[in-house]
Design an enzyme around this catalytic site. Structure first.
Site, PDB file in Angstrom:
ATOM      1  CB  SER A 161       0.995  -5.542   2.787  1.00 24.72           C
ATOM      2  OG  SER A 161       0.074  -4.743   3.511  1.00 24.72           O
ATOM      3  CD  GLN A 162      -2.250  -1.791  -2.530  1.00 23.09           C
ATOM      4  OE1 GLN A 162      -2.995  -0.960  -2.454  1.00 23.09           O
ATOM      5  NE2 GLN A 162      -1.089  -1.430  -3.168  1.00 23.09           N
ATOM      6  CE1 TYR A 214      -4.299   1.511   0.399  1.00 23.39           C
ATOM      7  CE2 TYR A 214      -3.103   2.909   1.895  1.00 23.39           C
ATOM      8  CZ  TYR A 214      -4.314   2.503   1.173  1.00 23.39           C
ATOM      9  OH  TYR A 214      -5.251   3.434   1.281  1.00 23.39           O
ATOM     10  CG  ASP A 252      -0.384  -7.864  10.560  1.00 22.65           C
ATOM     11  OD1 ASP A 252      -0.634  -6.608  10.731  1.00 22.65           O
ATOM     12  OD2 ASP A 252      -0.153  -8.330   9.395  1.00 22.65           O
TER      13      ASP A 252
END
Length: 321
Positions: free
Chosen positions: A186-187, A92, A272
């Site tokens: 992640s993203q 991101y 997380d």
């Protein structure tokens, strides 16, 4: 930071309450058909990076709406045959960055294609792909751009770019279309899940601490960004929760996972709070292919396994290629 989510045994059994829309497959079939009405128009321009053992190409291809999307293709120097190919998506706020940042996969003997992220790349990494599509009012970031309608939502464009990136990577003569994997953190892991659910013939996917999964839980469990962007939007635009959650259901990694047709290696970190472990396990538990594994990092936050997970992925992908 203490563990805050479900205990490990419950994570292994956890299932999301997110309900996939009845027209999920029709929506994505239509979206990709519309994208393919535009020529892929992929171009590979050699770049002199000063790297002696690798050759880099500056790539441009047509993504969603025919919009130009950038990427890097990196291959070992002096190769003369099609190579197994790793297509990577980034996290991101980031972009493709500079080519010498991406050395791991090509150094292992693979072709490596990293896709730039439209409209991003100004928080870290550096990007060169604009998003020419406007949207209605949105909370700063990308999570609420066009979020009241799946047709206009930002991630419709980005996930489509991801599918087209696989097609672009496969267009180069030094890549082996029959041995293509998707990876991301992640993203990038969320895009990997979408691509894994939309591209039927990948040989492997490896989403690390994936974002964009199990929206009903993620948006109510963590107050960290980027998920909090959705809550901040709804705090201002009262009464729109049902409409927003309906849009997000078309982009939930859990529903793409249910359509996954390749072996998968996930990772999750139990501390997380950016991508809570239950949301990662929601996608992992829904992944449809029987050959799947999740690496768990007990005392790590969103950095997950870092270089340790890279070492795991190197061995795992080599076995599948």
């Amino acid at each position: 930071m203490a563990l805050f989510d479900l205990p490990p045994d419950e994570l292994r059994a956890y299932r999301s309450v997110s309900v996939g829309p009845a027209d999920f497959d029709a929506f994505w079939t239509k979206t990709l058909q519309e994208a393919r009405e535009h020529e892929l128009d992929v171009r590979f321009e050699p770049v002199d990076t000063g790297l002696k053992t690798l050759q880099v190409y500056d790539v441009t291809f047509a993504g969603f709406g025919g919009h130009p999307v950038k990427g890097w293709l990196t291959v070992p120097a002096s190769v003369d045959g099609p190579l197994p190919t790793v297509v990577e998506f980034v996290g991101y706020g980031g972009g493709r960055g500079l080519p010498h940042v991406h050395l791991l996969w090509a150094s292992a003997g693979f072709a490596h294609f990293v896709m730039d992220t439209r409209g991003q790349g100004s928080a870290w990494g550096g990007g060169g792909t604009p998003d020419p599509v406007g949207s209605a009012p949105a909370f700063p970031g990308f999570m609420t751009r066009g979020v009241e309608d799946p047709e206009t939502y930002y991630y419709r464009r980005l996930f489509t770019d991801g599918v087209r990136a696989v097609e672009a990577a496969r267009a180069h003569p030094l890549t082996d279309a029959s041995r293509t994997a998707a990876v991301g953190i992640s993203q990038g892991g969320g895009i990997t899940l979408a691509v894994g659910g939309l591209v039927p013939d990948l040989v492997a996917v490896a989403p690390d601490v994936p974002f964009l999964c199990d929206f009903p839980r993620a948006t109510t469990l963590t107050d960290r960004q980027p998920y909090r962007e959705i809550g901040n939007y709804l705090k201002t635009h009262r009464g729109r929760t049902e409409r927003v959650m309906r849009t997000l259901s078309y982009f939930d990694g859990v529903h793409f996972a249910a359509r996954g047709r390749a072996p998968a290696l996930f990772s999750a970190a139990l501390e997380d709070q950016t991508c809570p472990p239950s949301t990662v396990f929601a996608a992992f538990n829904a992944w449809a292919h029987d050959d799947k594994k999740v690496e768990v990092y007990d005392f790590n936050d969103h950095e997950g396994g870092g270089p340790y997970q890279e070492a795991v992925k190197l061995r795992w992908l080599a076995a599948r290629f």
